[in-house]
Design a protein around this motif. Structure first.
Motif, mmCIF file in Angstrom:
data_model
loop_
_atom_site.group_PDB
_atom_site.id
_atom_site.type_symbol
_atom_site.label_atom_id
_atom_site.label_comp_id
_atom_site.label_asym_id
_atom_site.label_seq_id
_atom_site.Cartn_x
_atom_site.Cartn_y
_atom_site.Cartn_z
ATOM 1 N N THR A 13 9.093 -44.549 23.445
ATOM 2 C CA THR A 13 9.065 -43.240 23.128
ATOM 3 C C THR A 13 7.966 -42.967 21.910
ATOM 4 O OG1 THR A 13 10.853 -43.085 21.510
ATOM 5 C CG2 THR A 13 11.422 -42.758 23.888
ATOM 6 N N ARG A 14 7.533 -41.782 21.804
ATOM 7 C CA ARG A 14 6.512 -41.225 20.623
ATOM 8 C C ARG A 14 6.659 -39.869 20.678
ATOM 9 N NH1 ARG A 14 0.514 -43.434 18.836
ATOM 10 N NH2 ARG A 14 0.215 -41.758 17.436
ATOM 11 N N GLU A 15 6.901 -39.285 19.341
ATOM 12 C CA GLU A 15 6.633 -38.030 18.983
ATOM 13 C C GLU A 15 5.250 -37.652 18.917
ATOM 14 O OE1 GLU A 15 9.399 -37.233 15.693
ATOM 15 O OE2 GLU A 15 11.139 -37.053 17.198
ATOM 16 N N ILE A 16 4.581 -36.531 19.445
ATOM 17 C CA ILE A 16 3.380 -36.174 19.507
ATOM 18 C C ILE A 16 3.095 -34.682 19.189
ATOM 19 C CG2 ILE A 16 1.184 -36.080 20.818
ATOM 20 C CD1 ILE A 16 2.047 -38.346 22.440
ATOM 21 N N VAL A 44 6.014 -33.058 3.077
ATOM 22 C CA VAL A 44 6.740 -33.224 4.416
ATOM 23 C C VAL A 44 6.524 -31.556 4.887
ATOM 24 C CG1 VAL A 44 8.637 -33.466 5.663
ATOM 25 C CG2 VAL A 44 8.262 -35.068 3.836
ATOM 26 N N GLU A 45 5.870 -31.556 6.093
ATOM 27 C CA GLU A 45 5.960 -30.383 6.733
ATOM 28 C C GLU A 45 6.563 -30.464 8.017
ATOM 29 O OE1 GLU A 45 1.660 -29.343 6.683
ATOM 30 O OE2 GLU A 45 1.833 -28.957 4.565
ATOM 31 N N PHE A 46 6.653 -29.024 8.664
ATOM 32 C CA PHE A 46 7.243 -29.059 9.933
ATOM 33 C C PHE A 46 6.171 -28.690 10.871
ATOM 34 C CE2 PHE A 46 11.185 -29.532 7.825
ATOM 35 C CZ PHE A 46 11.921 -30.513 8.606
ATOM 36 N N GLU A 47 5.847 -29.400 12.035
ATOM 37 C CA GLU A 47 4.846 -28.880 13.088
ATOM 38 C C GLU A 47 5.406 -28.822 14.443
ATOM 39 O OE1 GLU A 47 1.288 -31.001 12.751
ATOM 40 O OE2 GLU A 47 0.641 -30.675 10.978
ATOM 41 N N ARG A 48 5.190 -28.152 15.318
ATOM 42 C CA ARG A 48 5.701 -28.266 16.712
ATOM 43 C C ARG A 48 5.089 -29.537 17.432
ATOM 44 N NH1 ARG A 48 8.398 -24.186 18.758
ATOM 45 N NH2 ARG A 48 7.539 -24.702 20.809
ATOM 46 N N GLY A 49 6.213 -30.125 18.237
ATOM 47 C CA GLY A 49 5.845 -31.365 18.777
ATOM 48 C C GLY A 49 6.921 -31.574 19.927
ATOM 49 N N MET A 50 6.549 -32.675 20.669
ATOM 50 C CA MET A 50 7.444 -33.099 21.945
ATOM 51 C C MET A 50 7.588 -34.551 21.721
ATOM 52 S SD MET A 50 5.139 -30.964 24.774
ATOM 53 C CE MET A 50 6.059 -31.781 26.090
ATOM 54 N N THR A 51 8.583 -34.959 22.428
ATOM 55 C CA THR A 51 8.816 -36.569 22.611
ATOM 56 C C THR A 51 8.188 -36.970 23.822
ATOM 57 O OG1 THR A 51 10.923 -36.451 20.905
ATOM 58 C CG2 THR A 51 10.782 -38.333 22.487
ATOM 59 N N PHE A 52 7.600 -38.019 24.011
ATOM 60 C CA PHE A 52 7.300 -38.343 25.336
ATOM 61 C C PHE A 52 7.708 -39.766 25.521
ATOM 62 C CE2 PHE A 52 4.153 -35.514 24.025
ATOM 63 C CZ PHE A 52 3.580 -34.873 25.124
ATOM 64 N N ARG A 110 7.193 -55.935 35.174
ATOM 65 C CA ARG A 110 6.609 -57.052 35.945
ATOM 66 C C ARG A 110 5.013 -57.011 35.599
ATOM 67 N NH1 ARG A 110 9.196 -55.975 41.612
ATOM 68 N NH2 ARG A 110 8.459 -54.005 40.955
ATOM 69 N N ALA A 111 4.616 -55.718 35.747
ATOM 70 C CA ALA A 111 3.180 -55.294 35.424
ATOM 71 C C ALA A 111 2.793 -55.281 34.253
ATOM 72 C CB ALA A 111 2.734 -54.591 36.511
ATOM 73 N N LEU A 112 3.587 -54.505 33.188
ATOM 74 C CA LEU A 112 3.155 -54.127 31.991
ATOM 75 C C LEU A 112 4.036 -54.477 31.009
ATOM 76 C CD1 LEU A 112 2.845 -50.298 33.349
ATOM 77 C CD2 LEU A 112 0.913 -52.024 32.813
ATOM 78 N N ASP A 113 3.549 -54.560 29.876
ATOM 79 C CA ASP A 113 4.233 -55.045 28.533
ATOM 80 C C ASP A 113 4.398 -53.832 27.559
ATOM 81 O OD1 ASP A 113 4.292 -57.529 29.557
ATOM 82 O OD2 ASP A 113 2.490 -58.034 28.972
ATOM 83 N N GLY A 114 5.171 -54.184 26.503
ATOM 84 C CA GLY A 114 5.501 -52.993 25.586
ATOM 85 C C GLY A 114 4.126 -52.739 24.678
ATOM 86 N N ALA A 115 3.095 -53.825 24.552
ATOM 87 C CA ALA A 115 1.807 -53.337 24.019
ATOM 88 C C ALA A 115 1.111 -52.369 24.816
ATOM 89 C CB ALA A 115 1.035 -54.772 23.666
ATOM 90 N N ASP A 116 1.171 -52.662 26.040
ATOM 91 C CA ASP A 116 0.718 -51.852 26.994
ATOM 92 C C ASP A 116 1.178 -50.192 26.719
ATOM 93 O OD1 ASP A 116 -0.929 -53.607 28.222
ATOM 94 O OD2 ASP A 116 0.621 -54.412 29.419
ATOM 95 N N SER A 117 2.390 -50.041 26.753
ATOM 96 C CA SER A 117 2.989 -48.722 26.438
ATOM 97 C C SER A 117 2.466 -48.170 25.356
ATOM 98 C CB SER A 117 4.647 -48.926 26.213
ATOM 99 O OG SER A 117 5.292 -49.179 27.759
ATOM 100 N N GLY A 118 2.462 -49.012 24.069
ATOM 101 C CA GLY A 118 1.953 -48.569 22.900
ATOM 102 C C GLY A 118 0.686 -47.749 22.972
ATOM 103 N N ALA A 119 -0.085 -48.669 23.927
ATOM 104 C CA ALA A 119 -1.688 -48.450 23.885
ATOM 105 C C ALA A 119 -1.761 -46.955 24.749
ATOM 106 C CB ALA A 119 -2.376 -49.473 24.611
ATOM 107 N N PHE A 120 -0.835 -46.932 25.619
ATOM 108 C CA PHE A 120 -0.746 -45.640 26.517
ATOM 109 C C PHE A 120 -0.612 -44.251 25.622
ATOM 110 C CE2 PHE A 120 0.764 -42.372 29.194
ATOM 111 C CZ PHE A 120 0.052 -42.268 30.622
ATOM 112 N N LEU A 121 0.450 -44.498 25.005
ATOM 113 C CA LEU A 121 1.227 -43.310 24.158
ATOM 114 C C LEU A 121 0.150 -43.144 22.885
ATOM 115 C CD1 LEU A 121 5.034 -44.266 24.304
ATOM 116 C CD2 LEU A 121 3.845 -42.258 25.357
ATOM 117 N N ASP A 122 -0.389 -44.011 22.392
ATOM 118 C CA ASP A 122 -1.598 -43.786 21.451
ATOM 119 C C ASP A 122 -2.714 -43.014 21.786
ATOM 120 O OD1 ASP A 122 -2.173 -44.301 18.506
ATOM 121 O OD2 ASP A 122 -3.939 -45.421 19.445
ATOM 122 N N ARG A 123 -3.217 -43.341 23.181
ATOM 123 C CA ARG A 123 -4.438 -42.859 23.592
ATOM 124 C C ARG A 123 -4.155 -41.213 24.017
ATOM 125 N NH1 ARG A 123 -8.991 -44.922 25.912
ATOM 126 N NH2 ARG A 123 -8.501 -46.422 24.007
#
Length: 484
Positions: free
Chosen positions: A289-292, A441-449, A456-469
């Motif tokens: 997960t990642r908050e964006i 510390v400020e509050f901004e509107r966001g969402m958790t993705f 079998r096809a993807l790894d944790g590093a791939d997930s991090g790259a996807f959410l980062d992009r």
């Protein structure tokens, strides 16, 4: 041989799954139908398909009962229409016509061929040689070969005494056919599954349902267990086990609890359950997960709407998901037959909660559509699903899925991947999020993705790259929309 004047209502090429339900007959036997009238409705793979009349005549016979689950096979006969008073052919005659309505029988073709049935004759000596002389339709021969059935032991009911596929099926469902190909199992320990007389279909269904055949009472010929017996046992329909009584409302389950309602899964809901259960069993699911932040994205949405572009924030998210899939094509893929297959087309599925369960229509070419066009297509698909007016084609070709759990006031979702895709993205609710900037510390509107991947096809590093992009696109949309 099928009369030339009869028109057969067959299953056309629909793109549905292997099995489905005939949920409705729109006309009764004896009713007159016009060419193009919807005579039946099939439901499968979360979609409904309408079957139309091929001509303007009288509905003579229906071969499938309303509510019956059937194999979705192109050319399978559902009904026949013809002149009033005309006799209807049997299903066997229609199937042996090989899908044509010109009255030609596959049995006739088999009789005319001097080499019919000779394939594999040398492999089994005299038995195969005898089988070569048996008159049988091509479908019957293929089925006999698949089930390891000796054609010489079957009485044919087709034209000129030819053995039909239905004859093979009847043989397999009989006591004699139940043990076909299983002679080597007779030496097993007493009381084992190998000693139980059951049809091949019953054995396959028992394996799928995890049912021990020795506990099932057979109702077939000579006490053989049929597929229906296995289904009834698995659903608790008889006194076959400790949980059987749980199927009736008001009765107790195996642990003594009172069951207030028992709802059998049917149609689309059953298909959804089977597909997602299969995905959960076969795919090793891993979620990250990642908050964006979305404040800038909301500003872009407002500016587009002020300029007359009818888009929502979700439409922009779908657009940027598509662009992320273009950047990271390993996510825009299927996993089939042990292969991670990257797909050129970027077609994003958008999950919709309908009366029939979760349905996933597909937005083709999501990243390259004009924003207004993408938004319009999303609205069309959502409305079609909610009104149950979507077509099978609306659900086909997906390469990645997005589901919006924020509408249920949820932040995180461990979602099950829609097979054969390799990932699914869940959008959480919009909410204030704490953000640290220069020590403050400020509050901004966001969402958790929440991104769930097939490990079998993807790894944790791939997930991090996807959410980062994806975060780069959503937090700084102006870089992508220079004109906005």
């Amino acid at each position: 041989m099928v009369a030339n004047m009869v028109d057969v209502v067959r299953i056309p090429k629909l793109g549905l799954s292997d099995y489905g339900d005939l949920v409705a007959w729109e006309f009764d036997t004896g009713d007159r139908v016009e060419e193009g009238d919807v005579v039946a409705v099939l439901e499968s793979e979360k979609a409904s398909a309408e079957i139309e009349a091929p001509a303007s005549e009288v509905l003579l016979e229906q071969y499938v009962e309303e509510g019956e689950e059937i194999a979705i096979e192109v050319g399978k006969p559902l009904a026949v229409i013809g002149e009033e008073g005309e006799s209807a052919p049997s299903v066997a005659e229609l199937e042996d016509d090989g899908g044509s309505d010109d009255g030609r029988s596959s049995a006739d073709e088999a009789a005319a061929s001097p080499n019919a049935g000779s394939a594999g004759a040398e492999a089994n000596g005299g038995t195969a040689a005898a089988a070569a002389d048996v008159k049988a339709t091509p479908r019957a021969k293929r089925r006999a070969n698949d089930e390891d059935v000796d054609l010489t032991g079957i009485d044919g009911t087709g034209p000129q005494g030819a053995v039909t596929e239905n004859d093979i099926e009847a043989f397999l469902e009989s006591g004699d056919g139940a043990s076909a190909g299983g002679g080597d199992e007779s030496d097993s320990d007493g009381g084992s599954t190998a000693d139980v007389k059951a049809t091949p279909r019953a054995k396959r269904r028992a394996e799928e349902e995890g049912v021990e055949l020795s506990r099932v009472d057979g109702t077939g010929p000579q006490g053989a267990i049929t597929e229906d017996d296995v289904v009834e046992f698995a659903s608790g329909g008889g006194d076959h086990g400790p949980d059987a009584s749980a199927s009736a409302s008001g009765e107790s389950s195996g642990d003594g609890l009172t069951v207030t309602d028992s709802r059998e899964l049917t149609g689309a809901r059953k298909t959804i359950a089977e597909r997602l259960s299969e995905s959960a069993r076969e795919k090793p699911h891993v979620m990250g997960t990642r908050e964006i932040g979305i404040e800038r994205l909301e500003e872009v949405t407002d500016r587009l709407q002020e300029n007359g572009v009818d888009v929502s924030l979700n439409d922009l998210v779908l657009h940027f998901v598509g662009r992320t899939l273009e950047d990271l094509p390993e996510f825009n893929a299927h996993f089939e037959d042990g292969e991670h297959r990257l797909i050129d087309e970027v077609n994003v599925g958008y999950a919709v909660d309908s009366e029939k369960g979760l349905v996933v229509p597909v937005i083709d070419d999501a990243p390259n559509r004009d924003l207004e066009e993408l938004a319009s297509e999303r609205r069309r698909l959502v409305d079609a699903v909610l009104e149950n007016e979507h077509e099978p084609s609306d659900l086909q070709g997906g390469t990645f899925t997005v589901t919006n759990v924020g509408v249920f006031d949820m932040d995180v979702s461990y979602s099950i991947i829609n097979p054969p895709q390799v990932a699914i993205l869940a959008l959480g609710r919009r909410k204030p999020m704490p953000v640290e900037r220069d020590g403050d510390v400020e509050f901004e509107r966001g969402m958790t993705f929440s991104l769930t991947i097939d490990h079998r096809a993807l790894d944790g590093a791939d997930s991090g790259a996807f959410l980062d992009r994806l975060a780069e696109y959503l937090e700084y949309p102006g870089r992508a929309f220079d004109a906005v």
